[in-house]
Design a protein around this motif. Structure first.
Motif, PDB file in Angstrom:
ATOM      1  N   GLU A 183      12.392   0.503   9.104  1.00 43.89           N
ATOM      2  CA  GLU A 183      12.435  -0.908   8.802  1.00 43.89           C
ATOM      3  C   GLU A 183      11.626  -1.442   7.818  1.00 43.89           C
ATOM      4  O   GLU A 183      11.651  -2.670   7.447  1.00 43.89           O
ATOM      5  CB  GLU A 183      12.317  -1.712  10.236  1.00 43.89           C
ATOM      6  N   LEU A 184      10.740  -0.659   7.247  1.00 47.60           N
ATOM      7  CA  LEU A 184       9.545  -0.985   6.089  1.00 47.60           C
ATOM      8  C   LEU A 184      10.462  -1.631   4.849  1.00 47.60           C
ATOM      9  O   LEU A 184      11.644  -0.988   4.236  1.00 47.60           O
ATOM     10  CB  LEU A 184       9.271   0.409   5.655  1.00 47.60           C
ATOM     11  N   ASN A 186       6.858   0.451  -1.792  1.00 48.12           N
ATOM     12  CA  ASN A 186       6.265   0.680  -3.135  1.00 48.12           C
ATOM     13  C   ASN A 186       4.787   0.258  -3.052  1.00 48.12           C
ATOM     14  O   ASN A 186       4.330   0.154  -4.413  1.00 48.12           O
ATOM     15  CB  ASN A 186       7.212  -0.350  -4.099  1.00 48.12           C
ATOM     16  N   SER A 187       4.140  -0.008  -2.227  1.00 47.29           N
ATOM     17  CA  SER A 187       2.742  -0.235  -2.426  1.00 47.29           C
ATOM     18  C   SER A 187       1.838   0.713  -2.291  1.00 47.29           C
ATOM     19  O   SER A 187       2.288   2.017  -1.928  1.00 47.29           O
ATOM     20  CB  SER A 187       2.176  -1.201  -1.113  1.00 47.29           C
ATOM     21  N   SER A 188       0.624   0.696  -2.996  1.00 47.60           N
ATOM     22  CA  SER A 188      -0.092   1.848  -3.209  1.00 47.60           C
ATOM     23  C   SER A 188      -0.715   2.226  -1.829  1.00 47.60           C
ATOM     24  O   SER A 188      -1.114   3.442  -1.368  1.00 47.60           O
ATOM     25  CB  SER A 188      -1.400   1.466  -4.135  1.00 47.60           C
ATOM     26  N   GLY A 237      -0.690   6.659   2.327  1.00 49.93           N
ATOM     27  CA  GLY A 237       0.292   6.876   3.537  1.00 49.93           C
ATOM     28  C   GLY A 237       0.062   6.089   4.564  1.00 49.93           C
ATOM     29  O   GLY A 237       0.665   6.384   5.788  1.00 49.93           O
ATOM     30  N   GLY A 238      -0.295   4.790   4.676  1.00 51.51           N
ATOM     31  CA  GLY A 238      -0.390   4.074   5.720  1.00 51.51           C
ATOM     32  C   GLY A 238      -0.340   2.550   5.139  1.00 51.51           C
ATOM     33  O   GLY A 238      -0.636   2.353   4.109  1.00 51.51           O
TER      34      GLY A 238
END
Length: 130
Positions: free
Chosen positions: A97-98, A104-106, A112-113
């Protein structure tokens, strides 16, 4: 019994908070017939397992709603306490559901989180409140 005094969660160190959270979550899961067993080594990404007959959940404790690439495809549940409510969800359901802005965030793409201080409403359908 005069030595019994409730603790202040905010005054606990990180290990004490993890122990506290384990016991709170395990107690709630007991209401659903689960026996919780603490793991010493984060087996397959889990802090503990909860078993009810043939049902087993691998559970990772977090301080808040979190997704992390290292838990993808490991059949991990995430448990956390928010506003004194214990919440539980399948990690991979949350990843599915992201929203694009998170993907696209760093934080997600490079590290990775991602975690939120307050659970976004878009995840209410996948969260079980215990």
């Amino acid at each position: 019994m005069e030595n019994l005094k409730k603790i202040k969660y905010t005054e606990l160190n990180s290990k004490q908070k993890e122990n506290y959270n384990f016991h709170k979550v395990a107690s709630s899961l007991a209401d659903y017939g689960f026996n919780s067993l603490r793991l010493n080594d984060d087996w397959q990404g889990a802090d503990f397992i909860a078993i009810n007959g043939d049902d087993m959940m691998k559970i990772q404790l977090k301080g808040r709603f979190t997704v992390d690439k290292k838990y993808i495809n490991k059949e991990i549940y995430i448990a956390f306490i928010e506003n004194d409510v214990i919440k539980l969800y399948r990690h991979d359901d949350a990843v599915a559901e992201l929203p694009d802005n998170i993907k696209n965030s760093s934080s997600w793409s490079e590290f990775g989180g991602y975690s939120w201080g307050k659970t976004p409403k878009i995840y209410n359908s996948i969260i079980k409140e215990l």
